[in-house]
Design an enzyme around this catalytic site. Structure first.
Site, PDB file in Angstrom:
ATOM      1  CB  SER A   1     -28.058   4.663 -35.544  1.00  0.00           C
ATOM      2  OG  SER A   1     -29.350   4.980 -35.098  1.00  0.00           O
TER       3      SER A   1
ATOM      4  CG  ASP B   1     -32.649   7.422 -41.299  1.00  0.00           C
ATOM      5  OD1 ASP B   1     -33.455   7.572 -40.362  1.00  0.00           O
ATOM      6  OD2 ASP B   1     -31.473   7.058 -41.115  1.00  0.00           O
TER       7      ASP B   1
ATOM      8  CG  HIS C   1     -31.851   4.153 -39.290  1.00  0.00           C
ATOM      9  ND1 HIS C   1     -31.234   5.354 -39.055  1.00  0.00           N
ATOM     10  CD2 HIS C   1     -31.540   3.358 -38.236  1.00  0.00           C
ATOM     11  CE1 HIS C   1     -30.587   5.295 -37.914  1.00  0.00           C
ATOM     12  NE2 HIS C   1     -30.743   4.096 -37.402  1.00  0.00           N
TER      13      HIS C   1
END
Length: 319
Positions: A160, A255, A285
């Site tokens: 991320s 996501d 995610h």
């Protein structure tokens, strides 16, 4: 593929991130507590490693800590520099969650893992976290002998926001003629602060991470609208992606930033950089960590470890 059945009821229980954060310390404390609970419930126990230690290194206007994990084998070993997620505003290496992820990587890929406690926004906005990451890379390169490491096989990775920092670090290292990076492993990377990927809207609500939260993180991390197109903030928007390390990129199907990863792999390939991409079907995610309850999370983990092992094998000295 449909959303993994395990994730459907879980999504109903996940706390929502507010549109604005009034108390950043409280937000981080609550986030860390939630991560600890998820770690206990959803992650397989960490495999053993030979050692873990914490070191402190100087950075511009302060210092940061690094956690160093050694695999239970004799070196010298490749080194993997790891950046945790958290939207550039939260997360910490000093958590059970990151310990598990780093120990899995150290044991599974037989490498030294160095996790970076980069400074967070809004107290330390862009580019502080990237500069901290570069300082960590320099520290690794300067201490390979003491670490029992191989200077020729330094890889970077993260998830991320951490994947954003890893990708940006590769750009900065190329531009500054810094230490050679052999490979980048980017998981659910956020790579475009202009939010131009179609998945931002098609997957922006209902799957945990939301478009609203992405905008919140952008407001807290960046200090100006111009920063959104700075390639060190948005690597996907860099004009020149040539001469970067090979990459393996893994995005989750459900996501909002899934398309960032796919687009980046395409652009790297077009620039002559070996890059592979895989879309992890049925995932949201962050669900890659749920190895105790999802077979596909275990497969995701193995894919990442195999990518690192392949790099290590390819760069092994000929006896």
């Amino acid at each position: 593929m449909p959303l993994d059945p395990f994730l459907v009821p879980l999504l109903e229980t996940l706390p929502t991130v507010p549109a604005e954060i009034e108390d950043i310390a409280l937000f981080r404390a609550q986030e860390n507590a939630g991560a600890a609970a998820l770690t206990e419930q959803l992650l397989e126990p960490a495999p053993p490693v030979r050692s873990k230690r914490t070191v402190t290194i100087p950075v511009h206007d302060g210092d940061i800590t690094l956690n160093v994990f050694h695999p239970d084998s004799d070196g010298p070993h490749p080194v993997h520099l790891y950046f945790h997620g958290g939207g550039w505003i939260g997360g910490t290496i000093h958590s059970a969650l990151i310990d598990v992820l780093c120990q899995e990587r150290a044991a599974g890929a037989d490498c030294i893992v160095v996790a970076v406690e980069y400074r967070k926004a809004p107290e330390h906005p862009f580019p502080a976290a990237l500069d901290d990451g570069y300082a960590a890379l320099l520290w690794v390169a300067e201490n390979v002998q003491a670490l029992g490491a191989r200077a020729d096989v330094i890889t970077v990775g993260g998830g991320s926001a951490g994947a954003n920092l890893a990708a940006a670090l590769c750009l900065k290292t190329r531009d500054d003629n810094g230490p050679a990076i052999a490979f980048q492993l980017l998981e659910v990377p956020a790579l475009d602060f202009t939010f131009s990927s179609p998945s931002i809207r098609s997957k922006g609500t209902g799957y945990g991470l939301t478009e609203q939260t992405l905008h919140l993180c952008r407001r807290l991390y960046l200090t100006s609208e111009a920063d959104a197109t700075n390639p060190y903030a948005s690597p996907l928007l860099a004009e020149n992606l040539s001469d970067l390390p090979p990459a393996h990129i893994m995005s989750a199907e459900y996501d909002p930033i899934a398309d960032d990863g796919a687009r980046y792999a395409e652009r790297l390939t077009s620039a002559g950089v070996p890059a592979t991409f895989s879309l992890q079907l049925g995932h949201i995610h962050g669900s890659s960590a749920f190895t105790k309850v999802m077979a596909s999370a275990r497969a995701w983990r193995e894919e990442g470890l195999q990518a690192l092992r392949t790099v290590h094998d390819r760069n092994s000295p000929v006896s």
